[in-house]
Scaffold this motif. Structure first.
Motif, PDB file in Angstrom:
ATOM      1  N   LYS A 253       0.819  -1.210   0.000  1.00 54.36           N
ATOM      2  CA  LYS A 253       0.000   0.000   0.000  1.00 54.36           C
ATOM      3  C   LYS A 253       0.857   1.265   0.000  1.00 54.36           C
ATOM      4  O   LYS A 253       0.323   2.369   0.071  1.00 54.36           O
ATOM      5  CB  LYS A 253      -0.916  -0.002   1.229  1.00 54.36           C
ATOM      6  N   LEU A 254       2.183   1.121  -0.091  1.00 54.30           N
ATOM      7  CA  LEU A 254       3.051   2.290  -0.102  1.00 54.30           C
ATOM      8  C   LEU A 254       2.912   3.054  -1.419  1.00 54.30           C
ATOM      9  O   LEU A 254       2.762   2.453  -2.475  1.00 54.30           O
ATOM     10  CB  LEU A 254       4.510   1.858   0.070  1.00 54.30           C
ATOM     11  N   PRO A 255       2.981   4.381  -1.374  1.00 53.29           N
ATOM     12  CA  PRO A 255       2.971   5.159  -2.618  1.00 53.29           C
ATOM     13  C   PRO A 255       4.228   4.873  -3.437  1.00 53.29           C
ATOM     14  O   PRO A 255       5.318   4.719  -2.871  1.00 53.29           O
ATOM     15  CB  PRO A 255       2.929   6.609  -2.139  1.00 53.29           C
ATOM     16  N   ILE A 256       4.082   4.804  -4.747  1.00 54.40           N
ATOM     17  CA  ILE A 256       5.212   4.448  -5.602  1.00 54.40           C
ATOM     18  C   ILE A 256       5.204   5.289  -6.873  1.00 54.40           C
ATOM     19  O   ILE A 256       4.151   5.536  -7.468  1.00 54.40           O
ATOM     20  CB  ILE A 256       5.201   2.940  -5.939  1.00 54.40           C
ATOM     21  N   LEU A 257       6.399   5.745  -7.249  1.00 51.40           N
ATOM     22  CA  LEU A 257       6.620   6.417  -8.526  1.00 51.40           C
ATOM     23  C   LEU A 257       7.392   5.457  -9.422  1.00 51.40           C
ATOM     24  O   LEU A 257       8.461   4.966  -9.045  1.00 51.40           O
ATOM     25  CB  LEU A 257       7.418   7.702  -8.335  1.00 51.40           C
ATOM     26  N   MET A 258       6.845   5.180 -10.603  1.00 47.52           N
ATOM     27  CA  MET A 258       7.464   4.263 -11.556  1.00 47.52           C
ATOM     28  C   MET A 258       7.972   5.039 -12.763  1.00 47.52           C
ATOM     29  O   MET A 258       7.235   5.837 -13.343  1.00 47.52           O
ATOM     30  CB  MET A 258       6.458   3.208 -11.994  1.00 47.52           C
ATOM     31  N   ILE A 259       9.232   4.787 -13.134  1.00 44.91           N
ATOM     32  CA  ILE A 259       9.871   5.495 -14.239  1.00 44.91           C
ATOM     33  C   ILE A 259      10.350   4.482 -15.267  1.00 44.91           C
ATOM     34  O   ILE A 259      10.925   3.444 -14.908  1.00 44.91           O
ATOM     35  CB  ILE A 259      11.068   6.328 -13.735  1.00 44.91           C
ATOM     36  N   HIS A 260      10.116   4.775 -16.545  1.00 44.98           N
ATOM     37  CA  HIS A 260      10.580   3.852 -17.590  1.00 44.98           C
ATOM     38  C   HIS A 260      10.732   4.608 -18.908  1.00 44.98           C
ATOM     39  O   HIS A 260       9.980   5.542 -19.191  1.00 44.98           O
ATOM     40  CB  HIS A 260       9.584   2.707 -17.785  1.00 44.98           C
ATOM     41  N   GLY A 261      11.714   4.186 -19.698  1.00 45.19           N
ATOM     42  CA  GLY A 261      11.920   4.743 -21.020  1.00 45.19           C
ATOM     43  C   GLY A 261      11.211   3.918 -22.074  1.00 45.19           C
ATOM     44  O   GLY A 261      11.157   2.687 -21.989  1.00 45.19           O
ATOM     45  N   THR A 262      10.678   4.591 -23.080  1.00 45.31           N
ATOM     46  CA  THR A 262       9.877   3.889 -24.090  1.00 45.31           C
ATOM     47  C   THR A 262      10.724   3.003 -25.005  1.00 45.31           C
ATOM     48  O   THR A 262      10.191   2.104 -25.653  1.00 45.31           O
ATOM     49  CB  THR A 262       9.107   4.890 -24.964  1.00 45.31           C
ATOM     50  N   GLU A 263      12.046   3.261 -25.090  1.00 48.29           N
ATOM     51  CA  GLU A 263      12.906   2.479 -25.975  1.00 48.29           C
ATOM     52  C   GLU A 263      13.745   1.456 -25.219  1.00 48.29           C
ATOM     53  O   GLU A 263      14.746   0.968 -25.739  1.00 48.29           O
ATOM     54  CB  GLU A 263      13.821   3.415 -26.778  1.00 48.29           C
ATOM     55  N   ASP A 264      13.336   1.127 -24.010  1.00 46.82           N
ATOM     56  CA  ASP A 264      14.061   0.136 -23.209  1.00 46.82           C
ATOM     57  C   ASP A 264      13.789  -1.253 -23.775  1.00 46.82           C
ATOM     58  O   ASP A 264      12.656  -1.725 -23.790  1.00 46.82           O
ATOM     59  CB  ASP A 264      13.588   0.209 -21.749  1.00 46.82           C
ATOM     60  N   ASN A 265      14.834  -1.926 -24.240  1.00 46.32           N
ATOM     61  CA  ASN A 265      14.664  -3.303 -24.711  1.00 46.32           C
ATOM     62  C   ASN A 265      15.388  -4.313 -23.836  1.00 46.32           C
ATOM     63  O   ASN A 265      15.361  -5.510 -24.107  1.00 46.32           O
ATOM     64  CB  ASN A 265      15.120  -3.447 -26.178  1.00 46.32           C
ATOM     65  N   PHE A 266      16.038  -3.823 -22.786  1.00 42.23           N
ATOM     66  CA  PHE A 266      16.677  -4.738 -21.826  1.00 42.23           C
ATOM     67  C   PHE A 266      15.663  -5.164 -20.769  1.00 42.23           C
ATOM     68  O   PHE A 266      15.514  -6.337 -20.460  1.00 42.23           O
ATOM     69  CB  PHE A 266      17.883  -4.057 -21.186  1.00 42.23           C
ATOM     70  N   VAL A 267      14.978  -4.196 -20.201  1.00 33.29           N
ATOM     71  CA  VAL A 267      13.778  -4.446 -19.390  1.00 33.29           C
ATOM     72  C   VAL A 267      12.648  -3.770 -20.161  1.00 33.29           C
ATOM     73  O   VAL A 267      12.444  -2.566 -20.054  1.00 33.29           O
ATOM     74  CB  VAL A 267      13.895  -3.856 -17.970  1.00 33.29           C
ATOM     75  N   GLU A 289      10.078   9.510 -23.189  1.00 30.54           N
ATOM     76  CA  GLU A 289      10.062   9.127 -24.608  1.00 30.54           C
ATOM     77  C   GLU A 289      11.483   9.024 -25.160  1.00 30.54           C
ATOM     78  O   GLU A 289      12.318   9.903 -24.943  1.00 30.54           O
ATOM     79  CB  GLU A 289       9.278  10.158 -25.420  1.00 30.54           C
ATOM     80  N   GLY A 290      11.738   7.911 -25.843  1.00 32.37           N
ATOM     81  CA  GLY A 290      13.021   7.729 -26.510  1.00 32.37           C
ATOM     82  C   GLY A 290      14.135   7.217 -25.636  1.00 32.37           C
ATOM     83  O   GLY A 290      15.251   6.982 -26.126  1.00 32.37           O
ATOM     84  N   ALA A 291      13.893   7.017 -24.350  1.00 28.65           N
ATOM     85  CA  ALA A 291      14.947   6.565 -23.442  1.00 28.65           C
ATOM     86  C   ALA A 291      15.076   5.051 -23.460  1.00 28.65           C
ATOM     87  O   ALA A 291      14.084   4.337 -23.377  1.00 28.65           O
ATOM     88  CB  ALA A 291      14.669   7.049 -22.021  1.00 28.65           C
TER      89      ALA A 291
END
Length: 317
Positions: A253-267, A289-291
């Motif tokens: 139930k902890l608040p969470i900020l999720m970050i991700h790049g749109t061009e990630d092909n490793f994860v 975008e583009g990361a």
């Protein structure tokens, strides 16, 4: 052919297949989780732009490593399963109850996190950066892909609270470290833990290894990954499906900020959607975008760090 001879041949064949599968499983686990030079590569082929990002990442790590090492002190703890673990702790000159635990990525170490430590330190946080299993100065022969480390992380939380029972703690991780903080969120954590920030973490060890089977070995992940997972369970203490950030977030139930790049092909970027849907508490996401993998704070550093500061300031005084 006599029946007894057929039985002997059949037993020998089974034994040979079993030995072969065990050897393959050991090779894969050593390749993926061992301390040697073999490992999954974030980029198999790099164009000039990717090389620029890679060089920036390495330069940044080198530039901030000495700053972090000079400011920090060593922390050693003994885990419940008898492993000696290590972390770096950089405390503010003026006393504060703000703490952040920052968790490094796949086959990195605590002192690789100097740039992240610098940014959080400038926000007014005491910074603790653990070495994962079999990384840096933490003992072990195989890394735990975030799953074994999740309980070590809970131990560091308790260490901080023992120093300061008014501590307000943020958990932050990148890549494997991001999976680690999410997996830790599935444990019963003290109320001192206020928020989580994860950058490009994977849904589960199973899902991530399935991606790497296709990327590195160019083969379907089934049925072999199931055999390797069973081997890991027997030898290293965990199967790949149980090591799931998705399952952990459903209990958190902890608040969470999720970050991700749109061009990630490793994860793969698609994992973000499953993680976000699973999170049971307050949640936000930042899509760059583009990361590619570990590129979000290179491509958009101002947005990246201002978004983190704005998010965690809602939950830490």
């Amino acid at each position: 052919m006599k029946k007894s001879t057929k039985i002997i041949i059949a037993i020998s064949a089974v034994a040979a297949v079993t030995a072969a599968l065990a050897a393959i499983s050991k090779y894969f686990c050593d390749y993926a989780m061992g301390t040697g030079k073999k490992s999954f590569r974030i980029n198999d082929s790099l164009d000039s732009k990717d090389n620029e990002y890679k060089n920036t990442l390495h330069e940044r790590r080198n530039n901030y490593r000495e700053w972090f090492l000079n400011l920090s002190e060593d922390v050693y703890l003994l885990t419940n399963d008898g492993v000696k673990v290590h972390a770096l702790l950089a405390e503010q000159e003026e006393r504060t109850h703000r703490y952040v635990i920052i968790c490094h990525g796949y086959k990195n170490t605590s002192d690789d996190m100097g740039y992240q430590a610098y940014n959080f330190y400038n926000m007014g946080y005491n910074v603790l950066a653990p070495d994962g299993r079999a990384s840096g100065r933490t003992a072990g022969k195989h890394i735990g892909m975030g799953w074994l480390e999740r309980r070590d992380l809970a131990g560091y939380v308790n260490f901080i609270i023992a120093k300061d029972n008014h501590a307000e703690i943020v958990l932050y991780g990148v890549s494997m470290g991001a999976a680690e903080v999410m997996m830790a969120a599935g444990e019963k954590l003290p109320d001192n833990v206020k928020a989580i920030v994860e950058d490009c973490g994977y849904t589960s060890v199973w899902d991530e290894f399935a991606v790497q089977f296709r990327r590195i070995f160019k083969i379907p992940h089934m049925p072999l990954l199931g055999v390797v997972s069973a081997y890991s369970k027997a030898v290293h203490g965990f199967g790949f499906k149980e090591a799931s950030a998705v399952k952990a977030l459903k209990k958190c139930k902890l608040p969470i900020l999720m970050i991700h790049g749109t061009e990630d092909n490793f994860v793969p970027y698609e994992m973000l959607g499953r993680l976000y849907d699973a999170a049971a508490g307050e949640k936000e996401k930042l899509v760059i975008e583009g990361a590619g993998h570990l590129q979000s704070d290179i491509i958009a550093p101002e947005i990246y760090w201002s978004s983190i500061e704005e998010f965690i300031s809602k939950y830490v005084r």
